[in-house]
Design a protein around this motif. Structure first.
Motif, PDB file in Angstrom:
ATOM      1  N   PRO A  89     -18.094 -14.018  -2.186  1.00  0.00           N
ATOM      2  CA  PRO A  89     -19.449 -13.810  -1.656  1.00  0.00           C
ATOM      3  C   PRO A  89     -19.405 -13.395  -0.183  1.00  0.00           C
ATOM      4  O   PRO A  89     -18.373 -13.489   0.477  1.00  0.00           O
ATOM      5  CB  PRO A  89     -20.102 -15.195  -1.785  1.00  0.00           C
ATOM      6  N   ALA A  90     -20.543 -12.966   0.331  1.00  0.00           N
ATOM      7  CA  ALA A  90     -20.640 -12.624   1.752  1.00  0.00           C
ATOM      8  C   ALA A  90     -20.306 -13.870   2.565  1.00  0.00           C
ATOM      9  O   ALA A  90     -20.735 -14.970   2.227  1.00  0.00           O
ATOM     10  CB  ALA A  90     -22.045 -12.140   2.079  1.00  0.00           C
ATOM     11  N   PHE A  91     -19.521 -13.686   3.629  1.00  0.00           N
ATOM     12  CA  PHE A  91     -19.126 -14.822   4.451  1.00  0.00           C
ATOM     13  C   PHE A  91     -18.855 -14.351   5.870  1.00  0.00           C
ATOM     14  O   PHE A  91     -18.713 -13.165   6.135  1.00  0.00           O
ATOM     15  CB  PHE A  91     -17.871 -15.496   3.877  1.00  0.00           C
ATOM     16  N   SER A  92     -18.813 -15.305   6.775  1.00  0.00           N
ATOM     17  CA  SER A  92     -18.335 -15.063   8.129  1.00  0.00           C
ATOM     18  C   SER A  92     -17.455 -16.244   8.486  1.00  0.00           C
ATOM     19  O   SER A  92     -17.633 -17.348   7.964  1.00  0.00           O
ATOM     20  CB  SER A  92     -19.491 -14.939   9.121  1.00  0.00           C
ATOM     21  N   VAL A  93     -16.506 -16.009   9.362  1.00  0.00           N
ATOM     22  CA  VAL A  93     -15.621 -17.089   9.780  1.00  0.00           C
ATOM     23  C   VAL A  93     -15.371 -16.956  11.281  1.00  0.00           C
ATOM     24  O   VAL A  93     -15.214 -15.842  11.788  1.00  0.00           O
ATOM     25  CB  VAL A  93     -14.308 -17.087   8.949  1.00  0.00           C
ATOM     26  N   ARG A  94     -15.392 -18.095  11.959  1.00  0.00           N
ATOM     27  CA  ARG A  94     -15.167 -18.068  13.408  1.00  0.00           C
ATOM     28  C   ARG A  94     -14.552 -19.381  13.862  1.00  0.00           C
ATOM     29  O   ARG A  94     -14.617 -20.392  13.165  1.00  0.00           O
ATOM     30  CB  ARG A  94     -16.471 -17.803  14.155  1.00  0.00           C
ATOM     31  N   TRP A  95     -13.953 -19.321  15.049  1.00  0.00           N
ATOM     32  CA  TRP A  95     -13.397 -20.511  15.698  1.00  0.00           C
ATOM     33  C   TRP A  95     -14.527 -21.229  16.416  1.00  0.00           C
ATOM     34  O   TRP A  95     -15.406 -20.583  16.985  1.00  0.00           O
ATOM     35  CB  TRP A  95     -12.339 -20.127  16.728  1.00  0.00           C
ATOM     36  N   VAL A  96     -14.498 -22.561  16.414  1.00  0.00           N
ATOM     37  CA  VAL A  96     -15.476 -23.348  17.171  1.00  0.00           C
ATOM     38  C   VAL A  96     -14.742 -24.447  17.934  1.00  0.00           C
ATOM     39  O   VAL A  96     -13.692 -24.921  17.509  1.00  0.00           O
ATOM     40  CB  VAL A  96     -16.560 -23.968  16.255  1.00  0.00           C
ATOM     41  N   ASP A  97     -15.320 -24.819  19.062  1.00  0.00           N
ATOM     42  CA  ASP A  97     -14.722 -25.849  19.907  1.00  0.00           C
ATOM     43  C   ASP A  97     -15.348 -27.219  19.721  1.00  0.00           C
ATOM     44  O   ASP A  97     -14.887 -28.190  20.308  1.00  0.00           O
ATOM     45  CB  ASP A  97     -14.853 -25.451  21.383  1.00  0.00           C
ATOM     46  N   ASN A  98     -16.405 -27.325  18.928  1.00  0.00           N
ATOM     47  CA  ASN A  98     -17.130 -28.590  18.830  1.00  0.00           C
ATOM     48  C   ASN A  98     -16.747 -29.436  17.613  1.00  0.00           C
ATOM     49  O   ASN A  98     -17.430 -30.397  17.310  1.00  0.00           O
ATOM     50  CB  ASN A  98     -18.643 -28.336  18.842  1.00  0.00           C
ATOM     51  N   GLN A  99     -15.685 -29.093  16.927  1.00  0.00           N
ATOM     52  CA  GLN A  99     -15.246 -29.905  15.784  1.00  0.00           C
ATOM     53  C   GLN A  99     -13.995 -30.672  16.201  1.00  0.00           C
ATOM     54  O   GLN A  99     -12.900 -30.112  16.234  1.00  0.00           O
ATOM     55  CB  GLN A  99     -14.949 -29.025  14.566  1.00  0.00           C
ATOM     56  N   GLN A 100     -14.177 -31.952  16.498  1.00  0.00           N
ATOM     57  CA  GLN A 100     -13.051 -32.765  16.934  1.00  0.00           C
ATOM     58  C   GLN A 100     -12.533 -33.688  15.838  1.00  0.00           C
ATOM     59  O   GLN A 100     -11.423 -34.212  15.944  1.00  0.00           O
ATOM     60  CB  GLN A 100     -13.441 -33.581  18.170  1.00  0.00           C
ATOM     61  N   ARG A 101     -13.309 -33.907  14.797  1.00  0.00           N
ATOM     62  CA  ARG A 101     -12.869 -34.759  13.692  1.00  0.00           C
ATOM     63  C   ARG A 101     -12.656 -33.967  12.405  1.00  0.00           C
ATOM     64  O   ARG A 101     -12.007 -34.452  11.489  1.00  0.00           O
ATOM     65  CB  ARG A 101     -13.885 -35.876  13.427  1.00  0.00           C
ATOM     66  N   ARG A 102     -13.198 -32.782  12.328  1.00  0.00           N
ATOM     67  CA  ARG A 102     -13.031 -31.942  11.135  1.00  0.00           C
ATOM     68  C   ARG A 102     -12.140 -30.763  11.488  1.00  0.00           C
ATOM     69  O   ARG A 102     -12.153 -30.283  12.613  1.00  0.00           O
ATOM     70  CB  ARG A 102     -14.375 -31.390  10.676  1.00  0.00           C
ATOM     71  N   TRP A 103     -11.441 -30.271  10.492  1.00  0.00           N
ATOM     72  CA  TRP A 103     -10.614 -29.073  10.684  1.00  0.00           C
ATOM     73  C   TRP A 103     -11.422 -27.822  10.415  1.00  0.00           C
ATOM     74  O   TRP A 103     -11.133 -26.766  10.959  1.00  0.00           O
ATOM     75  CB  TRP A 103      -9.383 -29.136   9.786  1.00  0.00           C
ATOM     76  N   GLY A 104     -12.403 -27.940   9.547  1.00  0.00           N
ATOM     77  CA  GLY A 104     -13.234 -26.794   9.218  1.00  0.00           C
ATOM     78  C   GLY A 104     -14.497 -27.254   8.536  1.00  0.00           C
ATOM     79  O   GLY A 104     -14.620 -28.415   8.136  1.00  0.00           O
ATOM     80  N   SER A 105     -15.445 -26.338   8.417  1.00  0.00           N
ATOM     81  CA  SER A 105     -16.673 -26.625   7.686  1.00  0.00           C
ATOM     82  C   SER A 105     -17.188 -25.325   7.089  1.00  0.00           C
ATOM     83  O   SER A 105     -16.876 -24.239   7.568  1.00  0.00           O
ATOM     84  CB  SER A 105     -17.723 -27.271   8.592  1.00  0.00           C
ATOM     85  N   CYS A 106     -17.968 -25.482   6.028  1.00  0.00           N
ATOM     86  CA  CYS A 106     -18.505 -24.322   5.327  1.00  0.00           C
ATOM     87  C   CYS A 106     -19.933 -24.614   4.898  1.00  0.00           C
ATOM     88  O   CYS A 106     -20.201 -25.661   4.319  1.00  0.00           O
ATOM     89  CB  CYS A 106     -17.661 -24.021   4.089  1.00  0.00           C
TER      90      CYS A 106
END
Length: 183
Positions: A89-106
């Motif tokens: 499906p259509a998606f976007s992916v980017r780096w974020v600096d505000n996730q200190q307890r998670r490795w990723g989110s969707c």
């Protein structure tokens, strides 16, 4: 309703008044009240599906960074596509600096994937695992058996999970040995 739009209709005894349309594993699903007649379904569902498709087509996703979108496509082709018949499906992916307890989110409904910038210093096979994990959520939002089946083809799955658990343990304990006997 567009002629090419196939919609799986799910009737619910708990649903009393509302109808809703969403995507699940690339296909359209409509939730309708169980008491809805076939005639009501024929008149109410097409405009609802049409509005959903129009909103979906207008959705603009932010540009991916650092070639993450291409990495995601390669990971999908190599490990997810053989296990699911649905297109990516259509998606976007980017780096974020505000996730200190998670490795990723969707956000599976919008296709937005965010990866913790902490992954940038880790081996590529670790960040690829996290990216693949989040891509799998575009097809299966939960951590069900079906979700784990999608990830099972990744050859570094166990190693990447162990790496992340070890990294998190070291972070949580300040790098201290877990036993005095190790000193």
């Amino acid at each position: 309703m567009p002629a090419d739009a196939e919609v799986e209709v799910r009737r619910s005894a708990r649903r009393k008044r509302t109808l809703t349309v969403f995507r699940e594993q690339g296909r359209l699903v409509a939730l309708v009240p169980a008491r809805l007649t076939a005639a009501q379904e024929r008149s109410l569902l097409p405009p609802l599906v049409e509005r959903f498709l129009q909103r979906e087509s207008r959705r603009t996703l932010p540009a991916s960074t650092d070639g993450l979108d291409e990495r995601a496509r390669r990971l999908h082709e190599a490990y997810l596509a053989p296990r699911t018949a649905a297109p990516l499906p259509a998606f976007s992916v980017r780096w974020v600096d505000n996730q200190q307890r998670r490795w990723g989110s969707c956000s599976s409904d919008s296709g937005h994937i965010r990866l913790s910038s902490r992954l940038r210093t880790m081996p590529l096979w670790v960040s690829d695992y996290v990216l693949l994990h989040e891509l799998a959520h575009l097809f299966v939002p939960s951590h069900s058996a079906q979700f784990h089946h999608l990830l099972a083809g990744y050859p570094d799955l166990a190693r990447a999970r162990a790496f992340l658990h070890g990294y998190q343990h070291a972070t949580d304990t300040g790098g201290q040995a877990w036993s005095d006997e190790l000193d």
